[in-house]
Motif scaffolding. Structure first.
Motif, PDB file in Angstrom:
ATOM      1  N   ASP A 166      25.325  43.953  23.314  1.00 35.36           N
ATOM      2  CA  ASP A 166      25.460  45.411  23.299  1.00 35.36           C
ATOM      3  C   ASP A 166      24.108  46.114  23.332  1.00 35.36           C
ATOM      4  N   LYS A 167      23.082  45.488  22.767  1.00 37.63           N
ATOM      5  CA  LYS A 167      21.746  46.082  22.814  1.00 37.63           C
ATOM      6  C   LYS A 167      21.225  46.118  24.248  1.00 37.63           C
ATOM      7  N   VAL A 168      21.594  45.122  25.038  1.00 33.84           N
ATOM      8  CA  VAL A 168      21.205  45.118  26.450  1.00 33.84           C
ATOM      9  C   VAL A 168      22.057  46.115  27.229  1.00 33.84           C
ATOM     10  N   ARG A 169      23.348  46.164  26.959  1.00 28.34           N
ATOM     11  CA  ARG A 169      24.218  47.122  27.654  1.00 28.34           C
ATOM     12  C   ARG A 169      23.725  48.551  27.481  1.00 28.34           C
ATOM     13  N   ALA A 170      23.174  48.858  26.329  1.00 25.18           N
ATOM     14  CA  ALA A 170      22.713  50.218  26.056  1.00 25.18           C
ATOM     15  C   ALA A 170      21.572  50.633  26.977  1.00 25.18           C
ATOM     16  N   LEU A 171      20.974  49.666  27.689  1.00 15.24           N
ATOM     17  CA  LEU A 171      19.854  49.954  28.575  1.00 15.24           C
ATOM     18  C   LEU A 171      20.268  50.061  30.037  1.00 15.24           C
ATOM     19  N   ALA A 172      21.570  50.024  30.299  1.00 12.96           N
ATOM     20  CA  ALA A 172      22.041  50.110  31.678  1.00 12.96           C
ATOM     21  C   ALA A 172      21.665  51.461  32.284  1.00 12.96           C
ATOM     22  N   ALA A 173      21.047  51.425  33.464  1.00  9.52           N
ATOM     23  CA  ALA A 173      20.598  52.665  34.102  1.00  9.52           C
ATOM     24  C   ALA A 173      21.146  52.845  35.503  1.00  9.52           C
ATOM     25  N   MET A 174      21.758  51.807  36.068  1.00  9.09           N
ATOM     26  CA  MET A 174      22.262  51.903  37.442  1.00  9.09           C
ATOM     27  C   MET A 174      23.507  52.780  37.472  1.00  9.09           C
ATOM     28  N   GLN A 175      23.491  53.796  38.336  1.00 14.73           N
ATOM     29  CA  GLN A 175      24.631  54.668  38.519  1.00 14.73           C
ATOM     30  C   GLN A 175      24.778  54.985  39.997  1.00 14.73           C
ATOM     31  N   GLY A 176      26.017  55.274  40.395  1.00 14.06           N
ATOM     32  CA  GLY A 176      26.253  55.697  41.767  1.00 14.06           C
ATOM     33  C   GLY A 176      26.130  54.566  42.768  1.00 14.06           C
ATOM     34  N   GLU A 177      25.818  54.951  44.010  1.00 17.02           N
ATOM     35  CA  GLU A 177      25.811  53.994  45.105  1.00 17.02           C
ATOM     36  C   GLU A 177      24.652  53.009  45.014  1.00 17.02           C
ATOM     37  N   ALA A 178      24.934  51.816  45.475  1.00 17.65           N
ATOM     38  CA  ALA A 178      23.895  50.787  45.619  1.00 17.65           C
ATOM     39  C   ALA A 178      24.368  49.861  46.723  1.00 17.65           C
ATOM     40  N   GLY A 179      23.417  49.142  47.329  1.00 12.44           N
ATOM     41  CA  GLY A 179      23.839  48.225  48.372  1.00 12.44           C
ATOM     42  C   GLY A 179      22.682  47.716  49.198  1.00 12.44           C
ATOM     43  N   LEU A 180      23.027  47.282  50.399  1.00 11.57           N
ATOM     44  CA  LEU A 180      22.079  46.630  51.304  1.00 11.57           C
ATOM     45  C   LEU A 180      21.755  47.568  52.462  1.00 11.57           C
ATOM     46  N   ARG A 181      20.434  47.689  52.802  1.00 16.44           N
ATOM     47  CA  ARG A 181      20.002  48.630  53.824  1.00 16.44           C
ATOM     48  C   ARG A 181      19.088  47.942  54.837  1.00 16.44           C
ATOM     49  N   THR A 182      18.848  48.646  55.934  1.00 16.24           N
ATOM     50  CA  THR A 182      17.866  48.230  56.934  1.00 16.24           C
ATOM     51  C   THR A 182      16.577  49.021  56.701  1.00 16.24           C
ATOM     52  N   PRO A 183      15.453  48.601  57.281  1.00 15.38           N
ATOM     53  CA  PRO A 183      14.181  49.297  57.033  1.00 15.38           C
ATOM     54  C   PRO A 183      14.181  50.782  57.390  1.00 15.38           C
ATOM     55  N   ASP A 184      15.047  51.204  58.318  1.00 20.23           N
ATOM     56  CA  ASP A 184      15.105  52.630  58.652  1.00 20.23           C
ATOM     57  C   ASP A 184      16.040  53.406  57.722  1.00 20.23           C
ATOM     58  N   GLY A 185      16.620  52.734  56.733  1.00 15.08           N
ATOM     59  CA  GLY A 185      17.447  53.401  55.737  1.00 15.08           C
ATOM     60  C   GLY A 185      18.935  53.309  55.971  1.00 15.08           C
ATOM     61  N   ARG A 186      19.352  52.728  57.075  1.00 17.94           N
ATOM     62  CA  ARG A 186      20.790  52.630  57.363  1.00 17.94           C
ATOM     63  C   ARG A 186      21.456  51.666  56.383  1.00 17.94           C
ATOM     64  N   TRP A 187      22.609  52.064  55.851  1.00 12.85           N
ATOM     65  CA  TRP A 187      23.348  51.225  54.910  1.00 12.85           C
ATOM     66  C   TRP A 187      24.172  50.186  55.672  1.00 12.85           C
ATOM     67  N   LEU A 188      24.084  48.943  55.245  1.00 11.49           N
ATOM     68  CA  LEU A 188      24.920  47.876  55.805  1.00 11.49           C
ATOM     69  C   LEU A 188      26.115  47.599  54.904  1.00 11.49           C
ATOM     70  N   LEU A 189      25.848  47.509  53.619  1.00  6.23           N
ATOM     71  CA  LEU A 189      26.888  47.277  52.613  1.00  6.23           C
ATOM     72  C   LEU A 189      26.678  48.279  51.498  1.00  6.23           C
ATOM     73  N   ARG A 190      27.766  48.858  50.989  1.00  7.01           N
ATOM     74  CA  ARG A 190      27.632  49.799  49.873  1.00  7.01           C
ATOM     75  C   ARG A 190      28.749  49.579  48.870  1.00  7.01           C
ATOM     76  N   THR A 191      28.363  49.701  47.611  1.00  8.02           N
ATOM     77  CA  THR A 191      29.348  49.761  46.545  1.00  8.02           C
ATOM     78  C   THR A 191      28.802  50.738  45.510  1.00  8.02           C
ATOM     79  N   THR A 192      29.424  50.821  44.369  1.00  5.26           N
ATOM     80  CA  THR A 192      28.909  51.665  43.289  1.00  5.26           C
ATOM     81  C   THR A 192      28.805  50.831  42.024  1.00  5.26           C
ATOM     82  N   ALA A 193      27.885  51.243  41.166  1.00 10.60           N
ATOM     83  CA  ALA A 193      27.742  50.557  39.884  1.00 10.60           C
ATOM     84  C   ALA A 193      29.043  50.664  39.088  1.00 10.60           C
ATOM     85  N   GLU A 194      29.729  51.790  39.224  1.00 10.50           N
ATOM     86  CA  GLU A 194      30.966  51.986  38.482  1.00 10.50           C
ATOM     87  C   GLU A 194      32.059  51.029  38.958  1.00 10.50           C
ATOM     88  N   ALA A 195      32.141  50.813  40.283  1.00 12.48           N
ATOM     89  CA  ALA A 195      33.138  49.887  40.814  1.00 12.48           C
ATOM     90  C   ALA A 195      32.864  48.456  40.365  1.00 12.48           C
TER      91      ALA A 195
END
Length: 380
Positions: free
Chosen positions: A60-89
């Motif tokens: 629980d002490k580690v869980r309290a430090l969770a900071a990832m929110q919203g979208e996250a995923g895999l991108r290309t160097p120009d910023g295009r998203w290849l795969l996306r999910t959310t921290a909540e999902a």
């Protein structure tokens, strides 16, 4: 009272000491460094490792430090998203977040879970006898019912126990890691794959960002200069916020090292009274973010199978851990090879396959982690 000697004061060794102590063992941690100054900057603790940390009261002490929110995923160097999910999902699917935190913070939490007299800093281990449990150190001999070798990728204990097994091999890549102040603008969790190169961006608490990167070893050295100059040359034209993060990075805070892993699994993770744990047992590439997580799992399982007994049988430990860690080690190495693809046709095919997987939906993106993240500690 049964006595365990743990060789190495890293994350795996400290977790093992805390877990064994909770089972009633007397524990001694031998760490050759004069202080617990962790090597590394940031670290990912996935849902499986959080469940392991629950068994020693740290989860629980580690869980309290969770900071990832919203979208996250895999991108290309120009910023295009290849795969996306959310921290909540991801949290909803696996019951826990993946927590990014400072490695030093985790080490402090683990050390605080130990008995006050457990740590012996500045103590080098010279040998460990698998038959008798005698540990020869720079401060004298120790007698142990159980010896836990958590002495890293270049483990001297592993080499002594299995001298015919090939040692760690260079995977052909150099890595960099740094924690920087969060720049202005949109900073979302992402990993960007280019031709042979990877750059990861992971938000932390306190307006910090953990950055990591890899590139082929020869390419990384071309042109010379320090780590910051190399990173700017390799990634300075990639999508935002990567250039701003590189501008914020301090030269003396960037950790640069070549990547090594074990080329094949060991025949066993123990010999006599000695158990191998973490990188000493199954050093893997960082591509699944499971190196420390598997060390935590090892520690929890080891404490479970040894219980309180002074007559130690470590065969159940190997039985419980070898197949799982081998599978994860191989999968991580396969992803590492994939990231090193540089041929334009191969890179285009890789991006097409990932984009297709992304179009199949968020659930598909998370499914690949199902067997890794859903691990649970053995029941008492």
């Amino acid at each position: 009272m049964s006595h365990a000697v743990i060789i190495g004061g890293g994350i795996g060794g400290l977790t093992a000491a805390a877990a064994l102590s909770r089972k009633g063992w007397s524990v001694t941690v031998c760490e050759r460094a004069p202080s617990l100054e962790p090597v590394g900057s940031g670290i990912a603790i996935a849902p499986n490792a959080l469940k392991g940390l629950d068994t020693i009261g740290v989860g629980d002490k580690v869980r309290a430090l969770a900071a990832m929110q919203g979208e996250a995923g895999l991108r290309t160097p120009d910023g295009r998203w290849l795969l996306r999910t959310t921290a909540e999902a991801a949290t909803a699917r696996f019951g826990d977040p993946t927590v990014l935190l400072l490695r030093a913070t985790l080490v402090d939490l683990l050390a605080s879970a130990l008995p006050s007299d457990a740590l012996r800093l500045g103590t080098t281990v010279h040998a460990a006898d698998p038959r008798t449990g005698r540990v020869t150190t720079s401060a004298g001999d120790l007698e142990a019912d159980l010896v836990v070798a958590a002495d890293g990728v270049n483990s001297a204990v592993r080499h002594a126990l299995f001298p015919g097994h090939p040692g760690p091999v260079h995977v052909g890549a150099t890595s960099w890691r740094a924690v920087v102040a969060r720049p202005e603008g949109d900073v979302r969790g992402s990993e960007t794959w280019g031709p042979g190169q990877v750059f990861g961006v992971m938000p932390l608490v306190d307006d910090l960002v953990y950055c990591y990167a890899t590139a082929p070893a020869g390419r990384a050295g071309a042109g010379g200069g320090g780590p910051r100059r190399k990173l700017t040359r390799l990634f300075g034209t990639w999508h935002d916020p990567i250039p701003a993060l590189l501008d914020a990075a301090r030269e003396d805070q960037i950790l640069e090292r070549d990547l090594y892993c074990l080329p094949s699994p060991l025949p066993a993770l123990h010999a006599g009274r000695v158990a191998l744990l973490g990188d000493a047992a199954h050093a893997m590439t960082p591509n699944l973010g499971q190196g420390a997580c598997q060390a935590i799992e090892d520690a929890v399982v080891l404490a479970h199978v040894t219980g309180r007994a002074s007559s130690v049988d470590l065969r159940p430990y190997t039985a419980a851990r070898l197949a799982r860690t081998t599978k994860i080690m191989r999968r991580s190495r396969a992803i590492c090879r994939l990231t090193l693809w540089s041929n334009p046709l191969a890179v285009r095919a890789r991006e097409t396959a990932m984009a297709l997987a992304g179009r199949l939906g968020e659930r598909n993106a998370l499914r690949q982690f199902e067997d890794v993240f859903t691990w649970r500690p053995p029941a008492s």
